[in-house]
Design a protein around this motif. Structure first.
Motif, PDB file in Angstrom:
ATOM      1  N   ASN A 162       0.894  -1.162   0.081  1.00  0.00           N
ATOM      2  CA  ASN A 162       0.010  -0.072  -0.158  1.00  0.00           C
ATOM      3  C   ASN A 162       0.939   1.428  -0.042  1.00  0.00           C
ATOM      4  OD1 ASN A 162      -1.353   2.420   1.251  1.00  0.00           O
ATOM      5  ND2 ASN A 162      -2.991   1.079   1.780  1.00  0.00           N
ATOM      6  N   ALA A 163       1.564   1.320   0.983  1.00  0.00           N
ATOM      7  CA  ALA A 163       2.557   2.223   0.821  1.00  0.00           C
ATOM      8  C   ALA A 163       3.532   2.750  -0.219  1.00  0.00           C
ATOM      9  CB  ALA A 163       3.754   2.281   2.169  1.00  0.00           C
ATOM     10  N   LEU A 164       4.103   1.523  -0.902  1.00  0.00           N
ATOM     11  CA  LEU A 164       4.719   1.897  -2.020  1.00  0.00           C
ATOM     12  C   LEU A 164       4.097   2.205  -3.109  1.00  0.00           C
ATOM     13  CD1 LEU A 164       7.139  -1.256  -1.789  1.00  0.00           C
ATOM     14  CD2 LEU A 164       7.713   1.229  -1.516  1.00  0.00           C
ATOM     15  N   TRP A 165       2.508   2.032  -3.249  1.00  0.00           N
ATOM     16  CA  TRP A 165       1.689   2.376  -4.476  1.00  0.00           C
ATOM     17  C   TRP A 165       1.883   3.850  -4.759  1.00  0.00           C
ATOM     18  CZ3 TRP A 165      -2.265   5.827  -5.147  1.00  0.00           C
ATOM     19  CH2 TRP A 165      -2.551   6.007  -6.482  1.00  0.00           C
ATOM     20  N   ILE A 223       5.178   4.935  -6.051  1.00  0.00           N
ATOM     21  CA  ILE A 223       5.167   4.539  -7.751  1.00  0.00           C
ATOM     22  C   ILE A 223       4.394   5.575  -8.524  1.00  0.00           C
ATOM     23  CG2 ILE A 223       4.323   2.895  -9.339  1.00  0.00           C
ATOM     24  CD1 ILE A 223       5.092   0.785  -6.900  1.00  0.00           C
ATOM     25  N   PHE A 224       3.152   5.814  -7.820  1.00  0.00           N
ATOM     26  CA  PHE A 224       2.177   6.650  -8.640  1.00  0.00           C
ATOM     27  C   PHE A 224       2.699   8.232  -8.798  1.00  0.00           C
ATOM     28  CE2 PHE A 224      -1.618   9.247  -9.425  1.00  0.00           C
ATOM     29  CZ  PHE A 224      -2.252   8.535 -10.593  1.00  0.00           C
ATOM     30  N   PHE A 225       2.788   8.691  -7.338  1.00  0.00           N
ATOM     31  CA  PHE A 225       3.294  10.271  -7.415  1.00  0.00           C
ATOM     32  C   PHE A 225       4.693  10.505  -7.688  1.00  0.00           C
ATOM     33  CE2 PHE A 225      -0.842   9.844  -5.316  1.00  0.00           C
ATOM     34  CZ  PHE A 225      -1.742  10.885  -6.014  1.00  0.00           C
ATOM     35  N   VAL A 226       5.520   9.678  -7.032  1.00  0.00           N
ATOM     36  CA  VAL A 226       6.946  10.147  -7.029  1.00  0.00           C
ATOM     37  C   VAL A 226       7.686   9.935  -8.422  1.00  0.00           C
ATOM     38  CG1 VAL A 226       9.263   9.806  -6.075  1.00  0.00           C
ATOM     39  CG2 VAL A 226       7.267  10.301  -4.658  1.00  0.00           C
ATOM     40  N   PHE A 227       7.380   8.457  -8.902  1.00  0.00           N
ATOM     41  CA  PHE A 227       8.000   8.086 -10.088  1.00  0.00           C
ATOM     42  C   PHE A 227       7.020   8.306 -11.341  1.00  0.00           C
ATOM     43  CE2 PHE A 227      10.185   5.463  -6.670  1.00  0.00           C
ATOM     44  CZ  PHE A 227      11.390   6.081  -6.914  1.00  0.00           C
ATOM     45  N   LYS A 228       5.734   8.492 -10.906  1.00  0.00           N
ATOM     46  CA  LYS A 228       4.839   8.789 -12.151  1.00  0.00           C
ATOM     47  C   LYS A 228       4.640   7.690 -13.166  1.00  0.00           C
ATOM     48  CE  LYS A 228       4.775  13.582 -11.352  1.00  0.00           C
ATOM     49  NZ  LYS A 228       4.402  13.371 -10.009  1.00  0.00           N
ATOM     50  N   TRP A 253       0.408  -2.579  -9.864  1.00  0.00           N
ATOM     51  CA  TRP A 253       0.766  -2.774  -8.334  1.00  0.00           C
ATOM     52  C   TRP A 253      -0.597  -2.764  -7.471  1.00  0.00           C
ATOM     53  CZ3 TRP A 253       5.552  -3.777  -6.384  1.00  0.00           C
ATOM     54  CH2 TRP A 253       5.686  -3.657  -5.088  1.00  0.00           C
ATOM     55  N   ILE A 254      -1.522  -1.944  -7.834  1.00  0.00           N
ATOM     56  CA  ILE A 254      -2.846  -1.852  -7.151  1.00  0.00           C
ATOM     57  C   ILE A 254      -3.593  -3.074  -7.245  1.00  0.00           C
ATOM     58  CG2 ILE A 254      -4.621  -0.859  -8.416  1.00  0.00           C
ATOM     59  CD1 ILE A 254      -4.853   1.206  -6.091  1.00  0.00           C
ATOM     60  N   ILE A 255      -3.494  -3.911  -8.479  1.00  0.00           N
ATOM     61  CA  ILE A 255      -4.198  -5.015  -8.520  1.00  0.00           C
ATOM     62  C   ILE A 255      -3.350  -6.040  -7.422  1.00  0.00           C
ATOM     63  CG2 ILE A 255      -4.401  -7.226 -10.175  1.00  0.00           C
ATOM     64  CD1 ILE A 255      -4.666  -5.002 -12.378  1.00  0.00           C
ATOM     65  N   LEU A 256      -2.199  -6.010  -7.456  1.00  0.00           N
ATOM     66  CA  LEU A 256      -1.388  -6.873  -6.213  1.00  0.00           C
ATOM     67  C   LEU A 256      -1.924  -6.618  -5.116  1.00  0.00           C
ATOM     68  CD1 LEU A 256       0.823  -8.722  -5.266  1.00  0.00           C
ATOM     69  CD2 LEU A 256       2.415  -6.751  -5.489  1.00  0.00           C
ATOM     70  N   LEU A 257      -2.161  -5.263  -4.886  1.00  0.00           N
ATOM     71  CA  LEU A 257      -2.565  -4.729  -3.382  1.00  0.00           C
ATOM     72  C   LEU A 257      -3.971  -5.498  -3.347  1.00  0.00           C
ATOM     73  CD1 LEU A 257      -2.351  -3.156  -0.774  1.00  0.00           C
ATOM     74  CD2 LEU A 257      -3.203  -1.343  -2.086  1.00  0.00           C
TER      75      LEU A 257
END
Length: 146
Positions: A80-83, A86-91, A99-103
């Motif tokens: 959850n934290a890494l999502w 991935i989404f905002f920092v690394f875009k 990743w959210i499917i994995l979550l």
């Protein structure tokens, strides 16, 4: 009821979420992106996540009263934290969707594990599952529109 233990279990996801918020804040571009239908205003996210993290903490506390908290809880919290990073920092919007499917898979597994230990604890995780399913829709919509 062990209030100290309850507070600790509530603080764990709140602190993780707070650290992630501090990391991602300088990179937050949600309001500048084209949004899919039903996208909520940006100010709503911290409110919803605070409620979800509190429910998560209470749920985990209930499980801990009966047995050791399953490792899946901590794994999904890390995913959850890494999502957000991935989404905002690394875009990496498409990767964030995967990743959210994995979550989602991990949270479903967690709910099943919690259900075996404490049914109420598992039910308290359902709003979290629904929110990340909605977040997956938003993630994919943002990827496709931007």
């Amino acid at each position: 009821m062990n209030f100290k233990k309850l507070i600790i279990y509530i603080l764990i996801p709140l602190i993780v979420g707070g650290i992630v918020a501090l990391i991602t804040m300088p990179f937050m571009d949600y309001n500048s992106l084209k949004q899919p239908p039903l996208a909520p205003p940006g100010f709503l996210f911290p409110i919803v996540w605070t409620i979800l993290y509190i429910l998560m903490g209470v749920s985990t506390y209930l499980v801990s009263k009966k047995e050791t908290v399953p490792m899946i809880y901590y794994v999904q919290l890390g995913v959850n934290a890494l999502w957000s990073i991935i989404f905002f920092v690394f875009k990496l919007r498409l990767f964030a969707f995967a990743w959210i499917i994995l979550l989602v898979i991990l949270v479903v597994k967690m709910i099943i594990e919690f259900y075996k230990i404490d049914k109420v604890a598992s039910y308290l995780q359902i709003p979290y599952l629904l929110w990340i399913l909605f977040a997956g829709y938003l993630n994919l919509g943002i990827y496709l529109l931007n």
